[in-house]
Scaffold this motif. Structure first.
Motif, PDB file in Angstrom:
ATOM      1  N   ARG A 111      29.985  68.672  21.191  1.00  0.00           N
ATOM      2  CA  ARG A 111      29.966  69.614  22.317  1.00  0.00           C
ATOM      3  C   ARG A 111      30.084  71.066  21.860  1.00  0.00           C
ATOM      4  NH1 ARG A 111      31.919  70.034  27.907  1.00  0.00           N
ATOM      5  NH2 ARG A 111      31.542  72.231  28.361  1.00  0.00           N
ATOM      6  N   PHE A 112      31.026  71.338  20.953  1.00  0.00           N
ATOM      7  CA  PHE A 112      31.376  72.713  20.613  1.00  0.00           C
ATOM      8  C   PHE A 112      31.044  73.144  19.188  1.00  0.00           C
ATOM      9  CE2 PHE A 112      34.974  72.497  23.909  1.00  0.00           C
ATOM     10  CZ  PHE A 112      34.279  73.246  24.842  1.00  0.00           C
ATOM     11  N   GLY A 113      30.930  72.222  18.268  1.00  0.00           N
ATOM     12  CA  GLY A 113      30.817  72.562  16.856  1.00  0.00           C
ATOM     13  C   GLY A 113      32.120  72.232  16.147  1.00  0.00           C
ATOM     14  N   PRO A 114      32.224  72.572  14.859  1.00  0.00           N
ATOM     15  CA  PRO A 114      33.392  72.176  14.059  1.00  0.00           C
ATOM     16  C   PRO A 114      34.720  72.686  14.624  1.00  0.00           C
ATOM     17  CG  PRO A 114      31.670  73.088  12.674  1.00  0.00           C
ATOM     18  CD  PRO A 114      31.257  73.330  14.087  1.00  0.00           C
ATOM     19  N   VAL A 115      35.716  71.822  14.589  1.00  0.00           N
ATOM     20  CA  VAL A 115      37.068  72.196  15.003  1.00  0.00           C
ATOM     21  C   VAL A 115      37.621  73.172  13.978  1.00  0.00           C
ATOM     22  CG1 VAL A 115      39.428  71.337  15.346  1.00  0.00           C
ATOM     23  CG2 VAL A 115      37.473  70.009  16.208  1.00  0.00           C
ATOM     24  N   THR A 116      38.200  74.276  14.463  1.00  0.00           N
ATOM     25  CA  THR A 116      38.732  75.288  13.552  1.00  0.00           C
ATOM     26  C   THR A 116      40.253  75.416  13.614  1.00  0.00           C
ATOM     27  OG1 THR A 116      38.206  76.961  15.209  1.00  0.00           O
ATOM     28  CG2 THR A 116      36.622  76.649  13.440  1.00  0.00           C
ATOM     29  N   ALA A 152      49.810  62.829  15.059  1.00  0.00           N
ATOM     30  CA  ALA A 152      49.668  63.844  14.007  1.00  0.00           C
ATOM     31  C   ALA A 152      48.964  63.265  12.781  1.00  0.00           C
ATOM     32  CB  ALA A 152      51.034  64.410  13.622  1.00  0.00           C
ATOM     33  N   LEU A 153      49.356  62.065  12.392  1.00  0.00           N
ATOM     34  CA  LEU A 153      48.731  61.427  11.228  1.00  0.00           C
ATOM     35  C   LEU A 153      47.256  61.127  11.485  1.00  0.00           C
ATOM     36  CD1 LEU A 153      51.624  58.992  10.255  1.00  0.00           C
ATOM     37  CD2 LEU A 153      50.942  61.093   9.059  1.00  0.00           C
ATOM     38  N   ASN A 154      46.939  60.632  12.681  1.00  0.00           N
ATOM     39  CA  ASN A 154      45.543  60.312  13.001  1.00  0.00           C
ATOM     40  C   ASN A 154      44.680  61.567  13.075  1.00  0.00           C
ATOM     41  OD1 ASN A 154      46.037  57.561  13.076  1.00  0.00           O
ATOM     42  ND2 ASN A 154      46.526  57.582  15.253  1.00  0.00           N
ATOM     43  N   LEU A 155      45.213  62.636  13.631  1.00  0.00           N
ATOM     44  CA  LEU A 155      44.472  63.898  13.663  1.00  0.00           C
ATOM     45  C   LEU A 155      44.249  64.423  12.250  1.00  0.00           C
ATOM     46  CD1 LEU A 155      46.166  65.556  16.746  1.00  0.00           C
ATOM     47  CD2 LEU A 155      43.710  65.037  16.533  1.00  0.00           C
ATOM     48  N   GLU A 156      45.278  64.311  11.411  1.00  0.00           N
ATOM     49  CA  GLU A 156      45.140  64.762  10.028  1.00  0.00           C
ATOM     50  C   GLU A 156      44.021  64.017   9.312  1.00  0.00           C
ATOM     51  OE1 GLU A 156      47.839  65.361   6.027  1.00  0.00           O
ATOM     52  OE2 GLU A 156      48.299  63.674   7.333  1.00  0.00           O
ATOM     53  N   ASP A 161      38.510  66.742   6.302  1.00  0.00           N
ATOM     54  CA  ASP A 161      37.499  67.501   5.574  1.00  0.00           C
ATOM     55  C   ASP A 161      37.156  68.832   6.240  1.00  0.00           C
ATOM     56  OD1 ASP A 161      36.259  66.340   7.726  1.00  0.00           O
ATOM     57  OD2 ASP A 161      34.438  65.790   6.656  1.00  0.00           O
ATOM     58  N   ARG A 162      37.928  69.231   7.254  1.00  0.00           N
ATOM     59  CA  ARG A 162      37.697  70.515   7.927  1.00  0.00           C
ATOM     60  C   ARG A 162      38.604  71.575   7.304  1.00  0.00           C
ATOM     61  NH1 ARG A 162      36.214  66.211   9.955  1.00  0.00           N
ATOM     62  NH2 ARG A 162      35.042  66.013  11.886  1.00  0.00           N
ATOM     63  N   GLU A 163      38.112  72.792   7.272  1.00  0.00           N
ATOM     64  CA  GLU A 163      38.937  73.914   6.830  1.00  0.00           C
ATOM     65  C   GLU A 163      39.501  74.560   8.087  1.00  0.00           C
ATOM     66  OE1 GLU A 163      38.425  78.001   4.310  1.00  0.00           O
ATOM     67  OE2 GLU A 163      37.321  76.220   3.659  1.00  0.00           O
TER      68      GLU A 163
END
Length: 172
Positions: A111-116, A152-156, A161-163
């Motif tokens: 929808r939006f592009g890479p999560v920042t 938190a662990l699942n989001l991590e 691989d995101r910066e």
């Protein structure tokens, strides 16, 4: 809150995407509101365990419910963010479930592009959430640890691989 004002985080670039777990809840929405006030160009992906009703029914839902209705409150929180000029989308996922988190991150980025950046404010405010530590049962701990710790662990893992500009965790 002034949590994002004068922060040392790099300024938002055009198209910045912030994922807010628990984003339609009280804490998540308050943090999202502070973020969008400090960074009005950001796009917000609000994540919750339950989906909102279709947007074309929001007015009727709000008119036909009481102020303390949880669905109405979530609709009003999203509307308030949009009223500040935010581009907002709501996604449904249980952050304690790794496959749902993976699928949700894919949907957000489609929808939006890479999560920042991430604001992890998911939690369980139901039942006996507010007790003295001495009165807590195993079930109480498990109910809180699922969204907070497993989330938190699942989001991590899903965002490994995101910066990211930041990954903010909340606690009770």
């Amino acid at each position: 809150p002034a949590v994002f004002e004068n922060s040392h985080v790099a300024p938002v670039h055009a198209g910045a995407v912030y994922l807010v777990s628990g984003g339609t809840g009280g804490v998540g929405a308050a943090l999202a509101q502070a973020l969008i006030r400090a960074r009005p160009q950001a796009r917000l992906a609000l994540v919750g365990r339950s989906m909102l009703p279709p947007r074309d029914t929001w007015e009727q839902v709000c008119l036909s419910s009481t102020e303390d209705d949880p669905v109405r409150q979530r609709i009003e929180r999203v509307s308030a963010l949009e009223g500040l000029g935010a581009e907002v989308a709501v996604f449904c996922a249980d952050v304690a479930d790794p496959s749902q988190v993976k699928d949700m991150v894919i949907a957000v980025e489609d929808r939006f592009g890479p999560v920042t950046g991430v604001l992890h404010a998911a939690g369980d405010m139901t039942g006996n959430s507010f007790k003295s530590v001495l009165d807590l049962e195993v079930e109480d701990f498990e109910r809180q640890f699922r969204p907070k710790v497993l989330g938190a662990l699942n989001l991590e893992v899903a965002l490994a691989d995101r910066e990211l500009e930041f990954f903010v965790l909340t606690s009770s």
